[in-house]
Design an enzyme around this catalytic site. Sequence first.
Site, PDB file in Angstrom:
ATOM      1  N   TRP A  79     -36.211   4.200  43.067  1.00 19.82           N
ATOM      2  CA  TRP A  79     -35.905   3.361  44.223  1.00 19.82           C
ATOM      3  C   TRP A  79     -35.116   2.111  43.816  1.00 19.82           C
ATOM      4  O   TRP A  79     -35.512   1.402  42.886  1.00 19.82           O
ATOM      5  CB  TRP A  79     -37.202   2.958  44.915  1.00 19.82           C
ATOM      6  CG  TRP A  79     -37.000   2.135  46.151  1.00 19.82           C
ATOM      7  CD1 TRP A  79     -36.228   2.444  47.236  1.00 19.82           C
ATOM      8  CD2 TRP A  79     -37.588   0.853  46.437  1.00 19.82           C
ATOM      9  NE1 TRP A  79     -36.292   1.453  48.181  1.00 19.82           N
ATOM     10  CE2 TRP A  79     -37.121   0.457  47.717  1.00 19.82           C
ATOM     11  CE3 TRP A  79     -38.448   0.018  45.742  1.00 19.82           C
ATOM     12  CZ2 TRP A  79     -37.494  -0.755  48.312  1.00 19.82           C
ATOM     13  CZ3 TRP A  79     -38.827  -1.181  46.333  1.00 19.82           C
ATOM     14  CH2 TRP A  79     -38.348  -1.552  47.603  1.00 19.82           C
ATOM     15  N   TYR A 110     -32.898   7.610  48.610  1.00 17.96           N
ATOM     16  CA  TYR A 110     -32.604   6.636  47.566  1.00 17.96           C
ATOM     17  C   TYR A 110     -31.112   6.677  47.224  1.00 17.96           C
ATOM     18  O   TYR A 110     -30.595   7.699  46.762  1.00 17.96           O
ATOM     19  CB  TYR A 110     -33.424   6.909  46.315  1.00 17.96           C
ATOM     20  CG  TYR A 110     -34.914   6.626  46.440  1.00 17.96           C
ATOM     21  CD1 TYR A 110     -35.446   6.052  47.595  1.00 17.96           C
ATOM     22  CD2 TYR A 110     -35.796   6.933  45.404  1.00 17.96           C
ATOM     23  CE1 TYR A 110     -36.805   5.806  47.710  1.00 17.96           C
ATOM     24  CE2 TYR A 110     -37.151   6.681  45.507  1.00 17.96           C
ATOM     25  CZ  TYR A 110     -37.647   6.118  46.662  1.00 17.96           C
ATOM     26  OH  TYR A 110     -38.996   5.872  46.775  1.00 17.96           O
ATOM     27  N   GLN A 117     -48.353   8.312  48.519  1.00 15.88           N
ATOM     28  CA  GLN A 117     -47.557   7.315  47.792  1.00 15.88           C
ATOM     29  C   GLN A 117     -47.555   6.035  48.613  1.00 15.88           C
ATOM     30  O   GLN A 117     -46.926   5.953  49.661  1.00 15.88           O
ATOM     31  CB  GLN A 117     -46.124   7.799  47.567  1.00 15.88           C
ATOM     32  CG  GLN A 117     -45.346   6.889  46.641  1.00 15.88           C
ATOM     33  CD  GLN A 117     -44.079   7.542  46.110  1.00 15.88           C
ATOM     34  OE1 GLN A 117     -42.997   6.987  46.218  1.00 15.88           O
ATOM     35  NE2 GLN A 117     -44.219   8.719  45.518  1.00 15.88           N
ATOM     36  N   SER A 171     -44.590  -0.385  43.972  1.00 19.31           N
ATOM     37  CA  SER A 171     -44.638  -1.844  44.127  1.00 19.31           C
ATOM     38  C   SER A 171     -45.919  -2.445  43.555  1.00 19.31           C
ATOM     39  O   SER A 171     -46.504  -3.357  44.136  1.00 19.31           O
ATOM     40  CB  SER A 171     -44.486  -2.243  45.605  1.00 19.31           C
ATOM     41  OG  SER A 171     -44.090  -3.588  45.727  1.00 19.31           O
ATOM     42  N   LEU A 215     -46.082  -4.368  41.206  1.00 21.10           N
ATOM     43  CA  LEU A 215     -45.786  -5.752  40.826  1.00 21.10           C
ATOM     44  C   LEU A 215     -45.316  -6.572  42.022  1.00 21.10           C
ATOM     45  O   LEU A 215     -44.743  -7.656  41.856  1.00 21.10           O
ATOM     46  CB  LEU A 215     -44.719  -5.779  39.726  1.00 21.10           C
ATOM     47  CG  LEU A 215     -45.134  -5.157  38.393  1.00 21.10           C
ATOM     48  CD1 LEU A 215     -43.957  -5.100  37.427  1.00 21.10           C
ATOM     49  CD2 LEU A 215     -46.290  -5.937  37.778  1.00 21.10           C
ATOM     50  N   ARG A 217     -34.334  -8.478  41.369  1.00 22.04           N
ATOM     51  CA  ARG A 217     -34.350  -7.621  42.559  1.00 22.04           C
ATOM     52  C   ARG A 217     -34.148  -8.424  43.836  1.00 22.04           C
ATOM     53  O   ARG A 217     -33.412  -8.011  44.730  1.00 22.04           O
ATOM     54  CB  ARG A 217     -35.670  -6.846  42.613  1.00 22.04           C
ATOM     55  CG  ARG A 217     -35.810  -5.922  43.797  1.00 22.04           C
ATOM     56  CD  ARG A 217     -36.957  -4.948  43.609  1.00 22.04           C
ATOM     57  NE  ARG A 217     -36.628  -3.940  42.605  1.00 22.04           N
ATOM     58  CZ  ARG A 217     -37.416  -2.894  42.318  1.00 22.04           C
ATOM     59  NH1 ARG A 217     -38.562  -2.753  42.952  1.00 22.04           N
ATOM     60  NH2 ARG A 217     -37.064  -2.015  41.417  1.00 22.04           N
ATOM     61  N   SER A 267     -34.443  -1.362  35.533  1.00 26.99           N
ATOM     62  CA  SER A 267     -32.980  -1.397  35.504  1.00 26.99           C
ATOM     63  C   SER A 267     -32.458  -1.437  34.074  1.00 26.99           C
ATOM     64  O   SER A 267     -31.257  -1.356  33.841  1.00 26.99           O
ATOM     65  CB  SER A 267     -32.460  -2.618  36.272  1.00 26.99           C
ATOM     66  OG  SER A 267     -33.015  -3.813  35.754  1.00 26.99           O
ATOM     67  N   GLN A 307     -37.308  -2.745  29.913  1.00 23.43           N
ATOM     68  CA  GLN A 307     -38.345  -2.968  30.921  1.00 23.43           C
ATOM     69  C   GLN A 307     -39.394  -1.869  30.870  1.00 23.43           C
ATOM     70  O   GLN A 307     -40.584  -2.133  31.065  1.00 23.43           O
ATOM     71  CB  GLN A 307     -37.716  -3.029  32.315  1.00 23.43           C
ATOM     72  CG  GLN A 307     -36.911  -4.299  32.566  1.00 23.43           C
ATOM     73  CD  GLN A 307     -36.265  -4.286  33.943  1.00 23.43           C
ATOM     74  OE1 GLN A 307     -35.608  -3.326  34.334  1.00 23.43           O
ATOM     75  NE2 GLN A 307     -36.434  -5.355  34.689  1.00 23.43           N
TER      76      GLN A 307
END
Length: 358
Positions: free
Chosen positions: A36, A69, A194, A224, A226, A244, A307, A311
């Site tokens: 996503w 997406y 989900q 999500s 985080l 983001r 990204s 990470q």
Amino acid sequence: MASGSAVKVEFDPKNMPFRRLGPSGLRVPVFSLGGWLTLGGTVIGDPVKDIIKIAFDNGINMFDTAEAYAKGKSELEMGRVIKELGLRRTDLIITTKLFWGLRAGPNDGGLSRKHIIEGTKECLERLGLDYVDVIFAHRPDVSVPMEETVRAFNWVIEKGWAFYWATSEWSAYEIEEAQHIATKLGLHGPIAEQCQHNMFHRERPEKEYRPLYKKYQLGTTVFSALASGLLTGKYNSGVPEGTRFSTHSNFFKGTVDSLQKEEGLTKIRKVNELSAVAEGLGCTVTHLALAWVAKNPNTSTVILGASKPEQVLDNLKALDVIPKLTPEIMDKIEIILENQPAAPPTFGRSSLDPNGRQ
């Protein structure tokens, strides 16, 4: 990878724990990777390959995407990389989602039998695969009879285009209705939901779905975790460039604006307090937040977004934090959060013996 392609990389799960996806026998990694906003969106070309490869090399073999997406480009990029890396299809768990189609026709979206069947075929074409492991209903469709949706997903399973079906952002009532119809007709019900689940978003996954975990052994594939990055601490002093909230400013405008209001400032204060707890455990608040969601027994997998390859590696440090979340640490977190969903009312009835079946 399509059948017949050469396998270039053998899967090594390393120290990644695996859990059953809901009531099914499918084993999924505690942390998976999603596309996503990133894969096929802000990240294209070789960087997509770098991210998926580093994830695969470190025990992540579950990759989540959706027809919507990046308007199908996420599936295209993911399918391309799977082929180029030479990953064995049986080593992978690939999930995609249907609801928002790529065209504006009246039947190019939603959960009608027509879109579920045609949309699945198009997803597989973009991915370059013969099947996906799980196909999700990306949202509920109140305009379509539930029996039609349940029958259509079962038809997809019987055709061998998916092994299981699941839901995303459905209400407990809608999941219960789907399960009831599946049971009545002797069909497969959804095995997972989900949903968004993080330290600031708890009511639905921890309270509304509570009866479903017990009755159907439903599992969650969490997104999500985080809070779109809020729980990393990166937004404590504003919105840095390249984050983001910056690259998708229109999408997150409401969230960014809220950070200047009392609710948002309260969350930032709590992130700072959680950071102190994390420091005491020798980790960052990012690792703490991910481990906190993963510790929940109803969480089947936590979907990571990345990204950059670094990470992924950093987020996987949360694996070392999960065993450190003792009852005492969890209590400290609850004191900071002050948002634990209330238990169902007992109306004065005394508690059952905690050592017996509840």
